[in-house]
Design a protein around this motif. Sequence first.
Motif, PDB file in Angstrom:
ATOM      1  N   HIS A 184       0.832  -1.210   0.000  1.00 10.80           N
ATOM      2  CA  HIS A 184       0.000   0.000   0.000  1.00 10.80           C
ATOM      3  C   HIS A 184       0.865   1.257   0.000  1.00 10.80           C
ATOM      4  CE1 HIS A 184      -3.002   2.977   1.160  1.00 10.80           C
ATOM      5  NE2 HIS A 184      -2.260   3.269   2.218  1.00 10.80           N
ATOM      6  N   LEU A 185       1.885   1.287   0.848  1.00  9.55           N
ATOM      7  CA  LEU A 185       2.737   2.478   0.925  1.00  9.55           C
ATOM      8  C   LEU A 185       3.550   2.649  -0.356  1.00  9.55           C
ATOM      9  CD1 LEU A 185       3.925   2.076   4.621  1.00  9.55           C
ATOM     10  CD2 LEU A 185       2.320   3.778   3.734  1.00  9.55           C
ATOM     11  N   ALA A 186       4.013   1.556  -0.942  1.00 10.20           N
ATOM     12  CA  ALA A 186       4.759   1.655  -2.194  1.00 10.20           C
ATOM     13  C   ALA A 186       3.862   2.195  -3.305  1.00 10.20           C
ATOM     14  CB  ALA A 186       5.299   0.275  -2.583  1.00 10.20           C
ATOM     15  N   ARG A 187       2.632   1.714  -3.344  1.00  7.71           N
ATOM     16  CA  ARG A 187       1.677   2.186  -4.363  1.00  7.71           C
ATOM     17  C   ARG A 187       1.404   3.679  -4.180  1.00  7.71           C
ATOM     18  NH1 ARG A 187      -1.057  -1.846  -3.885  1.00  7.71           N
ATOM     19  NH2 ARG A 187      -2.569  -1.197  -2.287  1.00  7.71           N
ATOM     20  N   THR A 188       1.249   4.097  -2.938  1.00  4.12           N
ATOM     21  CA  THR A 188       0.999   5.511  -2.638  1.00  4.12           C
ATOM     22  C   THR A 188       2.159   6.394  -3.090  1.00  4.12           C
ATOM     23  OG1 THR A 188      -0.367   4.898  -0.739  1.00  4.12           O
ATOM     24  CG2 THR A 188       0.493   7.152  -0.796  1.00  4.12           C
ATOM     25  N   LEU A 189       3.379   5.910  -2.914  1.00  3.30           N
ATOM     26  CA  LEU A 189       4.580   6.679  -3.267  1.00  3.30           C
ATOM     27  C   LEU A 189       4.969   6.521  -4.738  1.00  3.30           C
ATOM     28  CD1 LEU A 189       6.732   5.876  -0.096  1.00  3.30           C
ATOM     29  CD2 LEU A 189       5.669   8.074  -0.657  1.00  3.30           C
TER      30      LEU A 189
END
Length: 478
Positions: free
Chosen positions: A171-176
């Motif tokens: 999720h955090l990788a997708r957000t960034l």
Amino acid sequence: MSRTAPASPLAPEWLGVPEDLDALDPRIWPPAFRRDDHGVLTVGGIPVPELAERYGTPSYIYSEDTFRARAREFRTAFTEAFARIGAEVSVYYAGKSFLTTEVVRWVREEGLNVDTASGGELAVALRGGMEPERIALHGNNKSAAEITRALDHGLGRIVVDSLAEIELVAHLARTLGVVAPVMVRVTPGVHASTHEFIATAHEDQKFGLSLAVPQDGGDSPAMQAVAACTVDPDLELRGIHCHIGSQIFDADGFGVAAERVLAFMAGAGARLGTALPELDLGGGYGIAYTEADTPRPAREIAEALAERVASAAGRLGIAVPHLSIEPGRAISGPAACTLYTVGTLKTVEVEPGLRRRYVSVDGGMSDNARPVLYGADYTAVLADRRAGGGPVLSRVVGKHCESGDIVVRDVYLPEDLAPGDVLAVPATGAYCWALSSNYNWIPRPPVVAVRAAGARPAARLIVRGETEEDLFARDLGA
């Protein structure tokens, strides 16, 4: 060790009565620690009384030359052993054992990477100048902020420890808008011969995902994790990680773990249609704290492990993967000793006719928590002069308000030991400063680095000792 007098019935069986109280056991004391012509302990050629006078006691004294030499020893031994079976190796220094910005520089210059176990350790690695792609982030409960920092800086790997964490990292990788490089930590079910609190590969503990298939069928947690990482476009699965524990002398555990994880990698690769390119076998190689310990040379460990890995890969019909290891204690532990000043001496009658001498020093469990946490054993020597008189069974204790505040449980020290003498406790380079505290409002000691190689011996502070003002700076009540 030679016995010149009857051993005390209070002493453990492994503790011999020393023939020479000034002798330094080479298994425990590296070459940088030696006696001069006057019987004074020196570190890198600098006499201990000079270091104690300049920096006070207690103080951690590191031999930079020893630290660097052991880092090179592990890098060279594993690189050469695995090159012979056609595989490459990366060595990650386990920063949890001892990490400062200066240590990061030593590690980087010696060609090692850094493994971090928290956002704080990651901050030190970055501040120390380590290239982000050479840093790993571990932990069983990483925060979103820690993972985000790792992704922002482009760390080389994030070792995921649960199915929930895989979802969070994705999720955090997708957000960034980045792809997160991950390794899945598994528990291979190997019961290492070490203390219960530092064995990390058995099933009933907090780390990793089990290889065991549930009784009701279905995939193992480890297989579920690998499948989740493989199908998620926001994750790049680099390989599998395991770690069986710390302070391990039995070589077989590492080999068994390697064979089990390689078998899992072969099965996962066949099922998912993709090879897993890297295997991280962690660290945990033991060092000598006392004469009872028998550590194995890095080359012997590397050669034995390479043989087991090559044999297992051959049986499984897979290529030998890129291998990573994470020695921490084995590098930092032998590189330091702690200096203490003797205070009160007290002899107590344990039972009729059996006496034990208690030697109180100016530190204790706040600068070395391992004896009270794990029942860890250490030894000690008189450091600022020659010994006089015969050996007396002693217990070196700290100044804290705890009866369990023991620095060295059993050691023979000279009969003429007196207040003001300086003791040196070897092999305190790992997990002593890292676990230090301000218990009883005692400031933490300084860390001193001594370097002798290629130049006149020089000592310098790499972490200054705390003061009471440092402690009051965080107290907002007045």
